[in-house]
Design an enzyme around this catalytic site. Structure first.
Site, PDB file in Angstrom:
ATOM      1  N   HIS B 132       3.992  -1.512  -4.266  1.00 42.46           N
ATOM      2  CA  HIS B 132       4.140  -2.019  -5.423  1.00 42.46           C
ATOM      3  C   HIS B 132       4.707  -3.231  -6.005  1.00 42.46           C
ATOM      4  CE1 HIS B 132       4.791  -1.298  -9.767  1.00 42.46           C
ATOM      5  NE2 HIS B 132       5.869  -1.305  -9.755  1.00 42.46           N
ATOM      6  N   GLY B 158       6.299  10.144  -3.041  1.00 41.13           N
ATOM      7  CA  GLY B 158       6.184  10.024  -2.127  1.00 41.13           C
ATOM      8  C   GLY B 158       5.857  11.342  -0.997  1.00 41.13           C
TER       9      GLY B 158
END
Lengths: 473, 490
Positions: B132, B158
């Site tokens: 990110h 995840g």
């Protein structure tokens, strides 16, 4: 005795499209029923209907108002799903360890003395502090059994209560069930006609969603129905061909598996210490051992599903693990089925596509298939008698039929190594005989080496001569 | 440090915002080869860190972890995650100097401190990867000139990244190379190999930029994704209860309703979601959606403007420095809402019922998705990015609410998303209050209950046309087409 619940000419429809038809069945307080029938006959649907699931199309239901203590795949899946949710930490957050066995047990009855006693008898004492999801198939079943028996709920539903429980514990489990059945109403479902307890009084025998016999279990008609379930003979058959031109058809190096001084432990609990093992092509193995002896862990070292395959000296199909190979390089040579895979196979796909996924070692199908693969799958479906289900959703099949399909999925490519981890759990006697016959055929095929895992040492599989017996860790 | 985006000339800002292209499967034929034999060291072992690492290792790459010294000495959960999975773990000083690729998978808030510590330890010409780009774009972190900086951003939590990999698939993934840090021209090759190692290439990879990823990600998560679902949950629940719907039932309709109706979105966009309603209900939902879009458009524009100018990230970073007072206060406030505290009924609600009795929820999803998409594309973000950060992610967030309501959503999303959700909710609730006032249980809780499902032909044609011709439907159809070419559903 007063009627506890009942169905009058009830037609009940389920979300899966399955329906129970013309159901006439009354259960009185304290009754002990055996519910039997082949895979897919509607046993689980009947249990679900007792719990109030399904839509009544016609007829009448006198609904059960008492709480139920249930031991079944449905309950196990529900608990496992809840645990997965708890374990899924958010972005950047850390994992918790998961709910310990003791807390799972206490959910239905917090009487810790009783729970401790039952747990000790079934050999669960050491596991009470372990996270529930870490348990093996057999251990999980024992926990669910203790949880259901120790509850004070007046209705007990036991769907294959001895499923996956090792030989040493079966008698104990059997006696515990008898002791706790007591005055309660019990609905017992099992395929094991040889292990029907004396205290069961009535039989409800299901066929295609209807009760086709109900009455005293001691009656000779009841015996006839039960025998019919197990004495049908498996027809002669020939295996479908292998696909041509798939990379994994090239025989991998032999030995297929070399393990040297393998060490695995979970936390402080050692599972293997200095395990050495080789599997050579054409040597068929049966691995046995009590619940919790590490059978599944051993298999996961081979399939690459255990992280410990990177911390041990393993050579699988000629790949020294941890030297740049991917798990797909390994899996291309393996066909695999286990309770874990069954739990994980949660994607929506048709029966046919589930079998096709066996060619790609995937859960769900993400690649285009060849017409040859489709033809082979059609032949396998015919062989197992499920060709009419080809286009139906997999996840709406009965548990037994799902299991049969996943075993077939593992076989379709006739892999170099076929790993069957307690494959027959949940299969009715006829389907079990069918699977054993398929295994026997494969042992003669020269292309496939078989690794068959079962807790039951007294369960020899024809054609399999090598034995590995794991002691309790 | 100064905001990176604001330091760029306008033409660069536009160029970077407008980067997002679907990459052909043939671009990934080399798989992980570019990284084979290289040392990958992951910083942090939370959800993204652990699960990406497991995938990369199973793809044949050399993966180890590095954690803060205190996490190692105190055996914190991140340490246990890594070691119990058989990974080598060491301190920054032990692990970073040998690393060819360092993957910074710590939470946004820790990025600048982590990068400051590890950067001097990194060897010459190594590569630093993010999942990110907040640190680079909003905080304006400058990275040493000899280092390559890339981003590989799986568009899923995840755990999902891992589960999909194990199934033999992957999750859609954005990749990017930071234009200021590609000294050897190998950034793209590394990013592609990294994406292939996580399984992302099987589900589809988009070539993006740090700027496009950050600005669209922030906008999506705070408006339609978390913001609208949270605000909508509270408004719908309170409305139903006020109108006499049994609270347990109302809670269930909301908790599982988002998941059920957005499942339809996943398969066939807004068009399919609206098609699941009866004709009169569809006309009703379209009208409600139009009203909400008119009311909320200025709010969406304000969020977009604040994200573009850096005002949003500035405000959030102030809260970081103020010990997260606002964020933590908000988290507590959410846990105290009536919806959150109500336990749901055991009564079964059929799949279709969620649509029939959730007309207002369908309208909220439509309004939110369309507005977020329109606002993003109007600000120069490409339709592909806007699609992924709006429509595509709604079902993923809805799944988290189905699990454990807003608590689960807020604990799964990043702190950044949660802070954005806080801002949105505070502004959106009062704006929608007057709109909600006259509504009844026919649009939320009980359904229209009509015997006659007749509608006017012309009116239905107009509404259908409007739904189908929206640009989010055009791009959606195309991208879902690419995806299903790879993933056959059903």
């Amino acid at each position: 005795m007063a009627e506890l619940f009942g169905f009058d000419s009830a037609d009940i429809e389920f979300g899966s499209g399955f329906s129970l038809e013309r159901l006439d069945w009354q259960v009185a307080d304290g009754d002990k029923w055996l519910v039997a029938g082949r895979n897919g006959s509607g046993k689980s649907a009947l249990l679900a209907a007792i719990g109030g699931v399904g839509r009544l199309r016609s007829g009448r239901i006198n609904a059960l108002r008492e709480p139920i203590a249930e031991l079944s795949i449905t309950v196990q899946r529900g608990l496992a799903a809840r645990e997965r949710v708890r374990l899924e930490g958010g972005e950047g957050s850390e994992f918790e360890n998961g709910t310990p066995v003791s807390a799972i047990l206490e959910e239905l009855n917090p009487d810790s003395d009783l729970l401790r006693e039952l747990s000790d008898r079934l050999g669960l004492g050491e596991l009470l502090a372990q996270p529930f999801l870490n348990l093996s198939t057999g251990e999980t079943q024992k926990v669910l059994l203790v949880r259901a028996l120790a509850s004070r709920h007046p209705v007990l539903i036991l769907d294959e209560p001895l499923r996956g429980i090792d030989a040493a514990s079966r008698i104990i489990a059997f006696n515990c069930i008898e002791r706790f059945a007591g005055m309660r109403t019990v609905i017992l479902v099992t395929h094991e006609v040889n292990a029907v307890p004396d205290w069961a009084e009535h039989l409800a025998y299901l066929e295609s969603g209807s009760i086709c016999y109900q009455g005293a279990l001691a009656a000779s008609e009841a015996t006839d129905w039960l025998e019919q379930m197990s004495t049908l003979t498996v027809p002669q058959m020939a295996l479908p061909p292998r696909v041509t031109g798939q990379a994994s058809l090239q025989a991998p190096q032999s030995p297929l598996v070399v393990m040297k001084n393998v060490q695995v432990s979970f936390g402080d609990l050692p599972v293997f210490e200095n395990l050495n093992w080789e599997i050579h092509a054409g040597e068929h193995w049966q691995v046995t051992g009590p619940n919790g002896s590490g059978k599944t862990t051993l298999l996961n070292l081979i399939t690459g599903d255990s992280p410990h395959c990177y911390t041990n000296d393993l050579n699988i199909f000629g790949f020294q693990r941890g030297t740049g190979e991917s798990i797909w390089d390994i899996k291309q040579y393996i066909g695999y089925v286990s309770s874990g895979l069954h739990l994980a196979y949660r994607v929506s796909a048709s029966v046919e596509r589930v079998l096709l996924s066996g060619f790609y070692d995937s859960i769900g199908l993400y690649q285009s298939v060849t017409s040859e693969q489709e033809t082979i799958v059609a032949e396998w479906l015919k062989l197992i008698g499920l060709e009419k289900k080809r286009q139906q959703p997999f996840n709406q099949q009965s548990y037994g039929n799902q299991r049969l399909l996943l075993i077939t999925r593992a076989m379709v490519k006739q892999p170099a190594l076929l790993i069957l981890d307690e494959p027959c759990l949940g299969l009715d006697p006829l389907n079990r005989a069918l699977v054993i016959a398929l295994i026997k055929q494969l042992t003669q095929s020269k292309t496939t080496t078989i690794l068959y895992v079962s807790h039951d040492v007294s369960d020899p599989i024809p054609g399999i001569s090598k034995r590995l017996s794991l002691p309790l860790a | 440090m100064a905001n990176y985006f604001n330091s760029l000339p306008l033409r660069e800002q536009l160029a970077q915002l407008g980067t997002c292209d679907f990459m052909a499967a043939s671009e990934f034929e080399e798989g992980v080869n570019y990284l084979r034999g290289k040392k990958l060291v992951i910083v942090g072992c939370g959800s993204q860190g652990l699960n990406q690492g497991l995938n990369l290792r199973d793809s044949g790459l050399d993966v180890s972890y590095t954690l803060r010294a205190s996490a190692i000495s105190e055996k914190r959960p991140s340490f246990v995650n890594a070691t119990s999975n058989g990974f080598k773990v060491g301190s920054y000083a032990e692990m970073i100097p040998d690393a060819d690729l360092v993957l910074n998978l710590t939470p946004d808030k820790q990025h600048s401190a982590v990068v400051k510590e590890i950067e001097p330890l990194m060897k010459k010409n190594a590569c630093l990867a993010y999942s990110h780009g907040f640190n680079i774009v909003e905080e304006g972190q400058k990275i040493r000139d000899d280092l390559t900086v890339i981003m590989v951003a799986p568009k899923c939590p995840g755990t999902e990244v891992r589960e999909e990999y194990k199934r033999g698939f992957g999750v859609p993934t954005l990749i990017a190379v930071h234009a200021d840090n590609d000294p050897n021209g190998e950034g793209l090759a590394i990013a592609k190999a990294y994406a292939a190692g996580t399984g992302g290439d099987r589900a589809g990879v988009l070539m993006s930029s740090f700027v496009a990823e950050v600005k669209s990600d922030l906008m999506g998560e705070q408006t339609i994704l978390c913001g609208m679902l949270q605000t909508g949950s509270l408004l719908c629940f309170d409305k139903m209860v006020a109108q006499g719907v049994e609270p347990g039932y109302a809670a269930k309709l909301v908790q599982y309703g988002w998941e059920t109706i957005t499942e339809a979105l996943k398969h066939g966009g807004i068009t399919n979601m609206m098609d699941r309603l009866s004709n009169p209900a569809k006309l009703k939902a379209a009208a409600l959606s139009d009203s909400m879009k008119a009311i909320l458009r200025p709010l969406y524009e304000k969020h977009m403007d604040d994200i573009m100018t850096g005002r949003f990230s500035g405000g959030m970073m102030d809260d970081w420095h103020d010990d997260d007072v606002k964020l933590l206060g908000w988290r507590h406030e959410t846990s105290e809402t009536a919806f959150e505290r109500e336990s749901v009924t055991d009564d079964e609600i059929s799949e279709q019922t969620y649509f029939d009795q959730g007309i207002l929820m369908v309208a909220m999803v439509k309004a939110g998705v369309e507005l977020a998409f329109e606002t993003m594309t109007a600000a120069g973000i490409k339709a592909e990015s806007a699609y992924y950060e709006s429509l595509h992610e709604v079902p993923l967030i809805a799944n988290t609410i189905a699990r454990k309501k807003l608590f689960e959503m807020n604990s799964t999303i990043s702190d950044t998303a949660e802070y954005g959700c806080y801002l949105y909710n505070h502004a959106c609730l009062p704006l929608l209050q007057p709109f909600m006032e006259p509504l009844n249980t026919d649009v939320i809780g009980r359904g229209l209950g009509l015997n006659d499902l007749g509608v006017d032909n012309q009116e239905l044609i107009r509404v259908n046309q409007e739904i189908r011709s929206h640009p989010v439907e055009h791009i959606g159809q195309m991208l879902r087409g690419y995806m299903t070419a790879m993933k056959a559903i059903g």
